[in-house]
Design an enzyme around this catalytic site. Structure first.
Site, PDB file in Angstrom:
ATOM      1  N   SER A 154       4.509  -5.876  -2.860  1.00 17.13           N
ATOM      2  CA  SER A 154       4.673  -4.468  -3.187  1.00 17.13           C
ATOM      3  C   SER A 154       5.456  -3.756  -2.079  1.00 17.13           C
ATOM      4  O   SER A 154       6.572  -4.146  -1.776  1.00 17.13           O
ATOM      5  CB  SER A 154       3.296  -3.828  -3.428  1.00 17.13           C
TER       6      SER A 154
ATOM      7  N   GLY B 168       0.802  -1.214   0.000  1.00 18.80           N
ATOM      8  CA  GLY B 168       0.000   0.000   0.000  1.00 18.80           C
ATOM      9  C   GLY B 168       0.834   1.262   0.000  1.00 18.80           C
ATOM     10  O   GLY B 168       0.384   2.312   0.451  1.00 18.80           O
ATOM     11  N   GLY B 169       2.068   1.174  -0.521  1.00 18.72           N
ATOM     12  CA  GLY B 169       2.898   2.361  -0.653  1.00 18.72           C
ATOM     13  C   GLY B 169       3.312   2.991   0.660  1.00 18.72           C
ATOM     14  O   GLY B 169       3.627   4.180   0.703  1.00 18.72           O
TER      15      GLY B 169
END
Length: 601
Positions: free
Chosen positions: A211, A132-133
């Site tokens: 991610s 989620g960055g």
């Protein structure tokens, strides 16, 4: 009010009635009461999973603890009711969320299979760090029940502080930064200390992330002080050598901008921090919202958790022995990425919402699109015309160079290879040098019926995060309908590969599975291609050798040569050019696109 006070009030008012069927675990912290879920799937020989949800693993990071390292929680109010998820950490959202949001958010969830473990020492353990960055997400968004039941492993999902609350830094000891990384580490320490009470084997712990979670997992895997907390890591579509930000950035400018924006105009840094701690969560989130995506909330070099810039770690390791690299090489790793990672960034690079109708011409590719792609991949850098022409030539389908379908897919490849794919290869190569630990790589390629994020119909294969529902066994979303039966086969095979690795460090055992997944090796680049049909999935060789050669050697060498000739650039700015990624674009995309997806997968 902190959770302890709330618990005391709760127990003063009512007594908890525990069903005889409720599972109870006795830990050093006290008794924890969970619940049992039965999965309605015929393909599971064991269908029951014990869930222990919303367990706090640290003191609430509020008041004077805001922005700082987490503190150990010494005990729970016993018996602790762990039948529902805890609050998710504060974050900006673009749609409804199913879980309460609170600064008191350092919770984890434990999923335990109701079946005998594969070894007398207990169940192998998977700890999931969400992506989620570094701005969004929660452990509660990922149900570990299927992996636990089908793979016979314990699954732990965690929250960690995000954005302003997890990665604010003053650039000094007042608020050093990286609180979110320290949260992750404390969760890993909690697992190491307490997982045996749940029937887990603390000597077989694998940290898994996707991610930004993959980057987090890798950062944990490069911290020597983590020795003994875990033995393996799995990273999916994320690498420390991307990276998502400039880890040597000037954090003081962001800090001053935040202070000005939210009305903490004090002269002394400690007074500003005190002012920020006095603001409510809502006031801080709303206050920074106009500038949120210009702020660099992510890991930094703090000389504590991170002492070496990951962008340079491969190059530095060539000339000196680094403790970070030695620890990383002691771990078994499994890593990979998806076929069309770059399409995730395409809408923002083009600054248009008409991606579904995007039909670029050869002229647009030559005159604009390659330049745009490079500007998104490389921060604060401009390139001579010779460089853009080289990149274009490398990414042209010469059998039909003017076909718009080919052009847009080659543009996607430029973006994906420069950001996700080649950096993953680089770190796997770093691991395989002078190590006896296991190393496996995959390439996930199929076009799934369900996507976590909205994507154009012309995309012929998988993009960013498409593999997550498969490896998590999300049967309510994957494999639905007769025409998608192939997805269920791929799903069960992926869960088998992943949990085999979690148990043994080898995706091929102890549960027999085909095709055989060969170990990655520097000479032949062996890997596994995960395709639509498992009968078509197969082992391959020389994984991304051409792309890695171009981005890690040809491209930076030519940039350096040209910069020396015209004197326009400093050599050191490009020595690791293929590993630099624009934080502003990354966080903008994750903030908006992941937010619009309502965190669902």
């Amino acid at each position: 009010m902190e959770r302890v006070t709330l618990k005391i009030l709760f127990f003063m008012g009512i007594a908890i009635l525990v069903s005889s069927s409720d599972p109870v675990v006795t830990t050093e912290l006290g008794e924890i009461i969970g619940k049992t879920t039965t999965l309605p799937l015929d393909l599971l020989p064991y269908k029951d999973v014990h869930q222990y949800l919303g367990i706090p693993y640290a003191k609430a990071p509020v008041g004077e603890r805001r922005f700082l390292k987490p503190e150990v929680l010494s005990n729970l109010i016993a018996p602790y009711d762990a039948k529902s998820h805890g609050a998710m950490c504060p974050q900006s959202t673009f749609g409804p969320i199913a879980v309460t949001m609170s600064e008191d958010c350092l919770f984890l969830n434990v999923y335990v299979p109701d079946q005998p473990s594969d070894k007398p020492s207990g169940h192998a353990v998977m700890v999931w760090i969400h992506g989620g960055g570094f701005r969004e997400g929660a452990g509660s968004q990922y149900d570990g029940s299927f992996i636990a039941a089908y793979g016979n492993v314990i699954v732990v999902t965690i929250n960690y502080r995000l954005g302003l609350f997890g990665f604010l830094s003053t650039g000094d000891k007042t608020v050093p930064g990286n609180a979110g990384l320290w949260d992750q580490r404390m969760a890993l320490q909690w697992v190491h200390t307490h997982i045996e009470s749940f029937g887990g084997d603390k000597g077989r712990v694998t940290v898994v992330g996707g991610s930004a979670g993959a980057i987090s997992t890798m950062l944990q895997g490069f911290m020597p002080d983590n020795h003994g907390l875990f033995q393996r890591i799995i990273t999916q579509s994320g690498s420390i050598s991307m990276p998502v930000n400039d880890m040597e950035k000037d954090v003081k400018s962001d800090f001053k901008l935040i202070a000005t924006t939210v009305g903490c105009l004090e002269d002394d840094i400690s007074d500003i921090v005190a002012c920020l701690r006095g603001k409510s969560v809502e006031d801080l989130l709303s206050g920074i919202s106009p500038i949120a995506f210009s702020l660099n909330f992510s890991p930094i070099i703090d000389d504590d958790f991170l002492k070496i810039n990951p962008q340079h770690i491969s190059r530095l390791s060539e000339s000196e022995r680094l403790n970070e690299v030695e620890f990383f090489r002691s771990l078994d790793i499994l890593s990979g990425f998806n076929a069309y990672e770059g399409v995730f960034f395409l809408p923002f690079m083009l600054l248009t919402n008409q991606i579904k109708d995007f039909t670029p011409s050869r002229e647009e590719m030559s005159n604009q699109l390659v330049t745009n792609a490079l500007s998104y991949l490389y921060k604060k850098q401009t390139f001579q015309n010779e460089i853009t022409k080289l990149v274009e030539a490398q990414h042209t389908t010469w059998t039909n160079p003017s076909d718009s379908d080919n052009i847009r897919l080659q543009l996607v490849k430029i973006i994906g290879d420069g950001s996700f794919c080649v950096p993953a290869i680089e770190i796997s190569r770093l691991h395989k040098q002078s190590t006896s630990s296991r190393n496996f790589m995959y390439h996930f390629t199929p076009n799934p019926s369900y996507r976590r994020l909205p994507m154009p119909s012309w995309l012929p294969g998988s993009t960013h995060a498409d593999e997550v529902p498969f490896m998590f066994g999300s049967t309510e979303k994957v494999g639905v309908g007769e025409e998608n039966a192939w997805e269920l086969v791929l799903l069960t095979n992926m869960v088998t590969y992943w949990t085999n690795f979690i148990k043994s460090g080898d995706p091929n055992r102890p549960t027999a599975i085909t095709p055989h997944w060969p170990e990655y090796n520097l000479e032949t680049g062996d890997y596994l291609k995960l395709e639509k049909s498992m009968s078509n999935s197969s082992a391959g060789q020389y994984f991304y050798e051409e792309e890695a050669n171009f981005w890690l050697h040809v491209f930076p060498d030519l940039v350096n040569a040209i910069s020396k000739e015209d004197g326009s650039c400093d050599h050191d700015n490009y020595s690791n050019a293929a590993n630099t990624f624009s934080f502003v674009i990354y966080t903008l995309i994750f903030g908006v696109v992941l937010g619009l997806s309502f965190f669902l997968y």
